[in-house]
Motif scaffolding. Structure first.
Motif, mmCIF file in Angstrom:
data_model
loop_
_atom_site.group_PDB
_atom_site.id
_atom_site.type_symbol
_atom_site.label_atom_id
_atom_site.label_comp_id
_atom_site.label_asym_id
_atom_site.label_seq_id
_atom_site.Cartn_x
_atom_site.Cartn_y
_atom_site.Cartn_z
ATOM 1 N N ALA A 65 0.823 -1.211 0.000
ATOM 2 C CA ALA A 65 0.000 0.000 0.000
ATOM 3 C C ALA A 65 0.856 1.260 0.000
ATOM 4 N N LEU A 66 1.934 1.256 0.759
ATOM 5 C CA LEU A 66 2.822 2.420 0.795
ATOM 6 C C LEU A 66 3.553 2.609 -0.533
ATOM 7 N N SER A 67 3.940 1.519 -1.163
ATOM 8 C CA SER A 67 4.567 1.605 -2.487
ATOM 9 C C SER A 67 3.587 2.185 -3.499
ATOM 10 N N THR A 68 2.332 1.751 -3.425
ATOM 11 C CA THR A 68 1.291 2.289 -4.293
ATOM 12 C C THR A 68 1.082 3.778 -4.018
ATOM 13 N N LYS A 69 1.127 4.148 -2.741
ATOM 14 C CA LYS A 69 0.969 5.563 -2.383
ATOM 15 C C LYS A 69 2.107 6.398 -2.973
ATOM 16 N N ILE A 70 3.290 5.848 -2.998
ATOM 17 C CA ILE A 70 4.412 6.562 -3.614
ATOM 18 C C ILE A 70 4.110 6.802 -5.092
ATOM 19 N N VAL A 117 3.635 10.645 -6.371
ATOM 20 C CA VAL A 117 4.611 11.131 -7.360
ATOM 21 C C VAL A 117 3.880 11.567 -8.626
ATOM 22 N N ALA A 118 2.882 10.791 -9.035
ATOM 23 C CA ALA A 118 2.104 11.155 -10.226
ATOM 24 C C ALA A 118 1.419 12.506 -10.061
ATOM 25 N N ALA A 119 1.093 12.837 -8.817
ATOM 26 C CA ALA A 119 0.455 14.130 -8.520
ATOM 27 C C ALA A 119 1.492 15.220 -8.225
ATOM 28 N N ASP A 158 6.475 15.665 -1.268
ATOM 29 C CA ASP A 158 6.499 15.652 0.197
ATOM 30 C C ASP A 158 5.730 14.441 0.729
ATOM 31 N N SER A 159 4.562 14.181 0.163
ATOM 32 C CA SER A 159 3.783 13.013 0.590
ATOM 33 C C SER A 159 4.469 11.716 0.180
ATOM 34 N N ALA A 160 5.124 11.732 -0.974
ATOM 35 C CA ALA A 160 5.870 10.550 -1.403
ATOM 36 C C ALA A 160 7.017 10.277 -0.437
ATOM 37 N N ALA A 161 7.698 11.333 0.001
ATOM 38 C CA ALA A 161 8.793 11.171 0.960
ATOM 39 C C ALA A 161 8.268 10.634 2.293
ATOM 40 N N ALA A 162 7.107 11.112 2.714
ATOM 41 C CA ALA A 162 6.514 10.618 3.959
ATOM 42 C C ALA A 162 6.150 9.141 3.826
ATOM 43 N N ALA A 163 5.603 8.745 2.674
ATOM 44 C CA ALA A 163 5.263 7.336 2.455
ATOM 45 C C ALA A 163 6.529 6.482 2.418
#
Length: 126
Positions: free
Chosen positions: A88-93, A97-99, A103-108
């Motif tokens: 799930a965290l990999s998917t969130k990255i 990133v696509a968006a 910052d959110s990718a770094a947090a994930a």
């Protein structure tokens, strides 16, 4: 600084851990996970969307193998849960990133590092 410490801790845990069950999830596999994680994390920091996305997608696939490993191993509910969380965290990255939300990718990515460390603390071999 916290991010770097988390990643150093992850690297140390991954380097010192080995899975002994038969199958694809072994010490070499986990080194590959570690290398891919480091690459993704670096790409996120550099805002390299192409590399971060490719690496995160590869991590999704690898963590699916880890889920299968723990399912087959049996009596490893925590390993299954942590591996699924890692997917799930990999998917969130990928999605952050696509968006262009690095910052959110770094947090994930940081949370993914903590999930890996937790799993290795539970299942590492002596």
């Amino acid at each position: 600084m916290k991010k770097k410490l988390a990643h150093l801790a992850l690297a140390a845990v991954l380097a010192g851990s080995a899975f002994t069950a038969s199958g694809a999830v072994d010490e070499d596999f986990m080194r590959n996970v570690e290398d891919t994680f480091k690459s993704a994390d670096s790409a996120i920091g550099l805002k390299d969307a192409k590399t971060a996305t490719a690496d995160a997608r590869e991590l999704e696939k690898m963590f699916k193998e880890v889920v299968d490993h723990y399912v087959k191993k049996g009596d490893a509910e925590e390993g299954v849960k942590l591996s699924e969380k890692s997917i799930a965290l990999s998917t969130k990255i990928v999605t952050t990133v696509a968006a262009n939300d690095f910052d959110s990718a770094a947090a994930a990515s940081a949370e993914l590092g903590r999930a890996c460390k937790t799993c290795h603390n539970v299942y590492k071999q002596d």
